[in-house]
Design an enzyme around this catalytic site. Structure first.
Site, short mmCIF file in Angstrom:
data_model
loop_
_atom_site.label_atom_id
_atom_site.label_comp_id
_atom_site.label_asym_id
_atom_site.label_seq_id
_atom_site.Cartn_x
_atom_site.Cartn_y
_atom_site.Cartn_z
CG ASN A 119 1.39 -13.33 -2.17
OD1 ASN A 119 1.32 -13.78 -1.04
ND2 ASN A 119 2.07 -13.94 -3.14
CG HIS A 149 -2.30 14.14 4.79
ND1 HIS A 149 -3.24 14.23 5.79
CD2 HIS A 149 -1.97 12.82 4.72
CE1 HIS A 149 -3.46 13.04 6.30
NE2 HIS A 149 -2.70 12.16 5.67
CB ALA A 192 10.35 -6.26 -6.91
NE ARG A 212 14.93 4.31 -15.56
CZ ARG A 212 15.38 3.68 -14.48
NH1 ARG A 212 14.75 3.82 -13.32
NH2 ARG A 212 16.45 2.93 -14.54
CE LYS A 215 12.01 -6.56 -22.17
NZ LYS A 215 12.74 -7.85 -22.14
#
Length: 220
Positions: A119, A149, A192, A212, A215
């Site tokens: 997208n 870096h 998201a 993390r 589920k």
């Protein structure tokens, strides 16, 4: 006993750090026979001040020209794939659909499987290599960053890269960021805004900063 354990732990950590530094020194010595592109892909140190860096800079400048072409005006899906194929240095399959604008710092180390959808407003920093499996969905404003870096303030012109590998049928939500060296297993979902700093196994949903597992995806 606790102080003794802490002292041992600190010594183990220090020894591991010294071994890592020694291994890096060995790699850098071996790198004397490698060109700058091979060193970059291998995760070895590259300094933007070194004499051969102009070779990388030429690729970067060419990438920016192609990005400007892609992101200016309307392009049919076929035309966009043609520009991206030139940018990547490899054919983008006709089953892929990429919505401009699209951004990359380098471009030559991006490889897409079949049926990939990307997208708008995604940024791929690919000097370390980005490999995306078949039928992945990449949401808007996703960032895939393979470069880092040096930590020392006076050495930050030195960079090192690690690849990002994304398995088949991964879905990445809007605004997610994947950091250098991360692999994402087949079929997983990246929520998201997630910041993915560690490998993600197959068939799970991850979210948060740092990301993390929240589920597992139910099996059909």
């Amino acid at each position: 006993m606790k102080s003794t354990h802490n002292a041992k732990s600190a010594k183990v950590a220090q020894n591991a750090k010294q071994r890592g530094a020694k291994q890096q020194d060995i790699k850098q010595q071996d790198a004397s026979q490698m060109d700058i592109f091979a060193r970059d892909l291998a995760g070895l140190l590259v300094d933007s001040k070194e004499k051969d860096f102009h070779q990388i800079l030429e690729i970067i400048h060419n990438a920016q020209k192609l990005i400007a072409k892609l992101n200016t005006g309307y392009h049919s899906p076929e035309s966009a794939r043609e520009i991206l194929s030139e940018l990547f240095g490899a054919r983008v399959d006709e089953s892929c659909w990429i919505l401009p604008p699209f951004y990359t710092d380098f471009g030559r180390n991006i490889r897409l499987g079949k049926g990939v959808f990307i997208n708008q407003n995604c940024t791929f920093m690919d000097r370390g290599g980005i490999n995306i499996g078949d039928e992945c969905f990449i949401g808007p404003r996703v960032n895939l960053v393979t470069i880092n870096h040096d930590l020392q303030p006076h050495k930050r012109s030195i960079t090192y890269c690690k690849p990002i590998n994304i398995g088949a049928r991964v879905w990445m939500g809007v605004g997610a960021t994947v950091c250098a060296g991360v692999s994402i297993g087949e079929g997983s979902i990246i929520g998201a805004g997630a910041v993915v700093t560690k490998d993600v196994p197959s068939g799970v949903i991850v979210a948060g900063n740092p990301a993390r597992i929240i589920k597992e995806i139910p099996k059909e």
